[in-house]
Design a protein around this motif. Structure first.
Motif, mmCIF file in Angstrom:
data_model
loop_
_atom_site.group_PDB
_atom_site.id
_atom_site.type_symbol
_atom_site.label_atom_id
_atom_site.label_comp_id
_atom_site.label_asym_id
_atom_site.label_seq_id
_atom_site.Cartn_x
_atom_site.Cartn_y
_atom_site.Cartn_z
ATOM 1 N N LEU A 7 50.978 42.112 53.563
ATOM 2 C CA LEU A 7 50.762 43.652 54.382
ATOM 3 C C LEU A 7 52.251 43.833 55.048
ATOM 4 O O LEU A 7 52.515 45.362 55.029
ATOM 5 N N GLY A 8 52.800 43.248 54.816
ATOM 6 C CA GLY A 8 54.436 43.222 55.407
ATOM 7 C C GLY A 8 54.937 43.767 56.452
ATOM 8 O O GLY A 8 55.913 44.485 56.223
ATOM 9 N N ILE A 9 53.999 43.010 57.212
ATOM 10 C CA ILE A 9 54.293 43.550 58.804
ATOM 11 C C ILE A 9 54.642 42.404 59.346
ATOM 12 O O ILE A 9 55.509 42.321 60.343
ATOM 13 N N GLY A 10 55.735 41.316 58.584
ATOM 14 C CA GLY A 10 56.979 40.611 58.648
ATOM 15 C C GLY A 10 57.699 40.746 60.087
ATOM 16 O O GLY A 10 58.628 39.595 61.132
ATOM 17 N N GLN A 11 58.103 41.725 60.180
ATOM 18 C CA GLN A 11 59.441 41.991 60.579
ATOM 19 C C GLN A 11 58.704 42.483 62.635
ATOM 20 O O GLN A 11 59.308 41.933 63.431
ATOM 21 N N VAL A 12 57.755 42.966 62.727
ATOM 22 C CA VAL A 12 56.650 43.344 63.696
ATOM 23 C C VAL A 12 56.315 42.417 64.107
ATOM 24 O O VAL A 12 56.729 41.788 65.152
ATOM 25 N N ARG A 13 55.561 40.896 63.191
ATOM 26 C CA ARG A 13 55.211 39.794 64.266
ATOM 27 C C ARG A 13 56.680 38.754 64.368
ATOM 28 O O ARG A 13 56.557 38.399 65.634
ATOM 29 N N ASP A 14 57.704 38.734 63.383
ATOM 30 C CA ASP A 14 59.087 38.461 63.908
ATOM 31 C C ASP A 14 60.265 39.034 65.256
ATOM 32 O O ASP A 14 59.574 37.852 66.367
ATOM 33 N N ALA A 15 59.339 39.972 65.502
ATOM 34 C CA ALA A 15 60.078 40.269 66.522
ATOM 35 C C ALA A 15 59.087 40.106 68.247
ATOM 36 O O ALA A 15 59.665 39.836 69.108
ATOM 37 N N ARG A 56 59.958 48.114 72.866
ATOM 38 C CA ARG A 56 60.501 46.990 72.987
ATOM 39 C C ARG A 56 60.489 46.042 71.500
ATOM 40 O O ARG A 56 61.865 45.602 71.460
ATOM 41 N N LEU A 57 60.195 46.710 70.607
ATOM 42 C CA LEU A 57 60.318 45.482 69.457
ATOM 43 C C LEU A 57 61.767 46.069 68.265
ATOM 44 O O LEU A 57 61.807 45.063 67.955
ATOM 45 N N ILE A 58 61.952 47.677 68.510
ATOM 46 C CA ILE A 58 62.887 48.523 68.007
ATOM 47 C C ILE A 58 64.216 47.771 68.643
ATOM 48 O O ILE A 58 65.445 47.275 68.372
ATOM 49 N N ASP A 59 64.416 47.783 69.807
ATOM 50 C CA ASP A 59 64.744 46.561 70.916
ATOM 51 C C ASP A 59 65.558 45.362 70.362
ATOM 52 O O ASP A 59 66.645 44.858 70.233
ATOM 53 N N LYS A 60 64.402 44.745 69.981
ATOM 54 C CA LYS A 60 64.961 43.260 69.570
ATOM 55 C C LYS A 60 65.369 43.110 68.428
ATOM 56 O O LYS A 60 66.130 42.612 67.980
ATOM 57 N N ASN A 61 64.196 44.515 67.455
ATOM 58 C CA ASN A 61 64.941 44.123 66.135
ATOM 59 C C ASN A 61 64.989 46.021 65.891
ATOM 60 O O ASN A 61 64.447 46.301 65.192
ATOM 61 N N PRO A 62 66.177 46.714 65.671
ATOM 62 C CA PRO A 62 66.302 47.814 64.566
ATOM 63 C C PRO A 62 65.917 48.390 64.086
ATOM 64 O O PRO A 62 65.993 49.211 63.543
ATOM 65 N N ARG A 63 66.065 47.120 63.186
ATOM 66 C CA ARG A 63 65.862 46.555 61.962
ATOM 67 C C ARG A 63 64.319 48.048 61.365
ATOM 68 O O ARG A 63 64.200 48.905 59.966
ATOM 69 N N ILE A 64 63.360 47.841 62.077
ATOM 70 C CA ILE A 64 62.312 48.139 62.288
ATOM 71 C C ILE A 64 62.035 49.374 61.990
ATOM 72 O O ILE A 64 61.017 50.058 61.917
#
Length: 412
Positions: free
Chosen positions: A34-42, A307-315
């Protein structure tokens, strides 16, 4: 013609993500359908920085530097150093396979012919924990510790030998022999604990390295550990968001598998036994867990996204993923997801998301892939690398405790 997967050798982090992706492809229950990998990894990086699903045991955080130091002492530099380190790592595989504890030995199945060596798997962790010190000097051509592509013109190589000054010495006979195998000596366990506590403070990884917070073997997720319930800020909010997100998004994964199961049975396929009934039951169980999780009511997700976007701005720029996640989480927190099995809007939400992510590889449109369905694809709850992290934490705790009287008595 056989299909393949390739990528540009642009940065260490991108390479690490691709290797983790390939590992997830090998585990049908861990796929990101379902393409949630960026959030999972963050979330994983917030909880357990420096870790990856490829890591197996804590001693490799010492074994890799020892391989480099052993090669450097012989005077090797540049490409010759890289080749000699490669040989040393393969010698370590042979030595470890002769020991009693082979769990987590990299190369346990493939032997010395294994393609991905510890120096690649642990490169990012060694830098994140300050075990390898980047001093900016130009030296080796080994790209395992190279910088990102945006810095390539200014600095494309790093010097080897820049290891932490207090790194414990390798055991006698290394790399042909590894005394103790993958069991850390007391001084090694204490050193790794101190290094990680200094490098990643205020994280769940550091919190669980405290002597009183040793994890057990039977927890399936980090928030199942008794000590985690008392984790202080800023750790507590991250853990709570990660646990709630795991619970909530698991329903979408189960619904996706139900949709595949229904299409599977409608096509007359029978290799998987009654998959529709199975996923209906799993969704009923999930509904029960959601109904008893009081933290979902009034869940303020704005802090989570910050917090997630701070860890990975690409989110922030992945609007389609965030829109899907927010719509599903809204349904869960409002109670609407209770009827996900029959609710056409939620069924369409999940189906459209999977088709947009997988395109022609979607099992909801691709009959060939439908026939090869294993019966479970991305159906496990998210636990953010916990099996790997738990093993590493226990290695360090056991090493630190190895010279204590009660530990010595237990071994006797």
């Amino acid at each position: 013609m056989a299909s393949g997967l390739s990528w540009l050798d642009s940065s260490r982090n991108d390479q690490q993500r691709m290797r983790e992706l390939l590992k997830l492809f090998s585990d049908t229950e861990s796929r990101d359908e379902l393409g949630i990998g960026q959030v999972r990894d963050a979330f994983s990086d917030l909880l357990f920085p420096g870790t990856s699903v490829l890591q197996t045991r804590a001693p490799y955080l010492l074994i890799v530097p020892w391989c480099y130091q052993e090669s450097e002492r012989r005077g090797w530099r540049g490409d010759r150093l890289t080749k000699h380190v490669d040989r040393s790592e393969r010698k370590v595989i042979s030595a470890l396979m002769k020991g009693d504890d082979t769990e987590g030995v990299i190369g346990r199945r493939a032997g010395v012919a294994v393609r991905t060596l510890p120096s690649t798997i642990y490169a990012a962790a060694l830098q994140r924990y300050g075990i390898r010190i980047d001093d900016g000097d130009v030296g080796s051509s080994d790209r395992r510790f190279s910088v990102g592509s945006d810095e390539a013109d200014e600095l494309t190589e790093r010097v080897h030998g820049a290891w932490h000054a207090t790194l414990p010495a390798a055991p006698k006979g290394f790399p042909d022999e590894v005394e103790g195998g993958l069991k850390l000596r007391p001084e090694e366990g204490r050193w790794l604990r101190e290094r990680l506590l200094a490098a990643v403070p205020d994280t769940l990884l550091a919190y669980l390295l405290e002597p009183a917070h040793r994890p057990g073997w039977d927890s399936e997720a980090p928030w199942e550990e008794p000590a985690v319930a008392a984790a202080p800020g800023p750790i507590g909010p991250v853990v709570r968001d990660a646990a709630l997100f795991s619970l909530a998004i698991h329903g979408a994964a189960l619904l996706y598998n139900l949709l595949v199961a229904q299409r599977y049975e409608a096509a007359g396929l029978t290799e998987r036994e009654e998959p529709v009934a199975r996923y209906r039951d799993l969704l009923l169980d999930w509904n029960q867990r959601v109904s008893t999780e009081h933290g979902l009511k009034g869940w303020d997700r704005s802090g989570m996204w910050d917090r997630l976007i701070d860890k990975n701005p690409r989110i922030a720029s992945n609007a389609s993923a965030r829109r899907f996640i927010d719509r599903w989480l809204d349904a869960v927190t409002s109670g609407a997801a209770h009827d996900a099995v029959t609710d056409e809007s939620l069924r369409n939400l999940v189906a459209e998301r999977e088709r947009s992510v997988k395109k022609g590889q979607s099992r909801l449109v691709n009959d060939k892939l439908l026939r090869t369905w294993s019966g479970a694809s991305g159906s496990r709850p998210l636990v953010y690398r916990w099996p790997q992290v738990r093993r590493i934490l226990i290695d360090i705790h056991d090493g630190c405790a190895a010279d204590l009287p009660e530990a010595a008595g237990a071994r006797a």
